[in-house]
Enzyme design. Sequence first.
Site, short mmCIF file in Angstrom:
data_model
loop_
_atom_site.label_atom_id
_atom_site.label_comp_id
_atom_site.label_asym_id
_atom_site.label_seq_id
_atom_site.Cartn_x
_atom_site.Cartn_y
_atom_site.Cartn_z
N MET A 11 0.64 -1.26 0.00
CA MET A 11 0.57 0.29 -0.07
C MET A 11 0.73 1.38 -0.06
O MET A 11 1.98 1.19 0.79
CB MET A 11 -0.64 0.34 0.94
N LYS A 15 1.45 1.99 -7.65
CA LYS A 15 0.88 0.77 -8.26
C LYS A 15 0.35 1.55 -8.95
O LYS A 15 0.41 1.46 -10.24
CB LYS A 15 0.32 0.21 -7.53
N ASP A 87 -5.71 -3.09 -13.16
CA ASP A 87 -5.56 -1.99 -11.57
C ASP A 87 -6.25 -3.15 -10.12
O ASP A 87 -6.63 -3.86 -10.73
CB ASP A 87 -6.23 -0.91 -11.22
N GLU A 88 -5.38 -2.59 -8.96
CA GLU A 88 -6.19 -3.84 -8.76
C GLU A 88 -6.44 -5.26 -8.55
O GLU A 88 -7.33 -5.76 -8.20
CB GLU A 88 -7.30 -2.93 -7.82
N GLN A 90 -4.92 -7.73 -7.62
CA GLN A 90 -5.37 -9.03 -6.84
C GLN A 90 -6.70 -9.89 -6.46
O GLN A 90 -6.72 -10.40 -6.10
CB GLN A 90 -4.24 -8.37 -4.88
N CYS A 145 10.14 3.61 8.66
CA CYS A 145 11.46 3.50 9.25
C CYS A 145 12.92 3.59 8.83
O CYS A 145 13.73 3.62 8.87
CB CYS A 145 12.23 2.32 9.72
ZN LIG Z 1 9.89 -0.23 9.05
#
Ligand SMILES: [Zn+2]
Length: 315
Positions: A11, A15, A87-88, A90, A145
């Site tokens: 996410m 994409k 698209d999408e 999945q 992170c």
């Molecule tokens: Zn992380």
Amino acid sequence: MAKLYYKFGVMGSSKTASALMCRFNYLQKGISVLLLKPKIDNRDSSDEVVARIGISAPCTTFSESENLQVLFDEQNAQNKFKVVIVDECQFCTKKQIDQLREIAENVPVLCYGLKTNFKGELFEGSKRLLEIADSIQEIKSVCQCGKKAIMNGRFVKGLMVTDGQEIEIGGDEKYRGLCWSCFKKEQEKTRVYEKIIKHLNVLKELDSAGNWSGDTSADNIIMQTPHVIYEDDVKTFIEDFKEFQIKSPDKILLIDDNIDTLRKITMKDKDFDYMMCLISFVLKLEKDKPGILKTLIEDGTMIKWLKQIKKCVDE
Ligand SMILES: [Zn+2]
């Protein structure tokens, strides 16, 4: 030679934007593109593919029972489409991916979508694409992170959830791409929260958190340092919290152990981790400063802290 392409990402890895840019590139060269998107639910009537960066394009939507080979043949009666972009992808069924596979015998089919759901498991469409696509490419993105994001975390308010339906219809939720360690951290946070927050109402009702050891028996000949014998409800709270206790909270918090300092901590801008650290600090302090927990529970400070933890999650 036409190929079946699978381009996956987590996410927030752009994409859809990539799919739309790819379409744009073809159009610029005068090549017509059939843009497809699965209907996720019946209320989804928008015949548009919209990327979060603000670009969009009209598309043809299809339900999970639709035959994509038939759909393509109908749309392509005049032979104008030279490329198919999904698209999408999945959300396609296994059958539909097989149909796309057939279409790709004649025109390139580029599928954009997620690989795994919020539980870290393959979607039906993704699984089939991994099995039969000619080309598999990852659209990389980073976690908060800075590491590579590989998981899709589903958040309801401030907490990540790992239970529930693959597609939650009408749910007030958000998704975030995370690395494995952040995914695990978020999972642990949810567990901590659920265990800790139930104590809020119990502690709120307590008149006394416990009694000083000296108050109960006068004929104790062994001289002990006075300590508080806590009520069972408080003991359970301490036990539940122990599991998550932070080892050196004093090093993180950089505050002194004066009770007035602790009482005066203003809640503004204090996040979940800070509050958990603060409670750890007090529980640790109890050994050197017996009764500190009793005072902070009875004067409402601990309740205030737990409420702040709840607020961090609710907002
Ligand atoms: Zn992380």
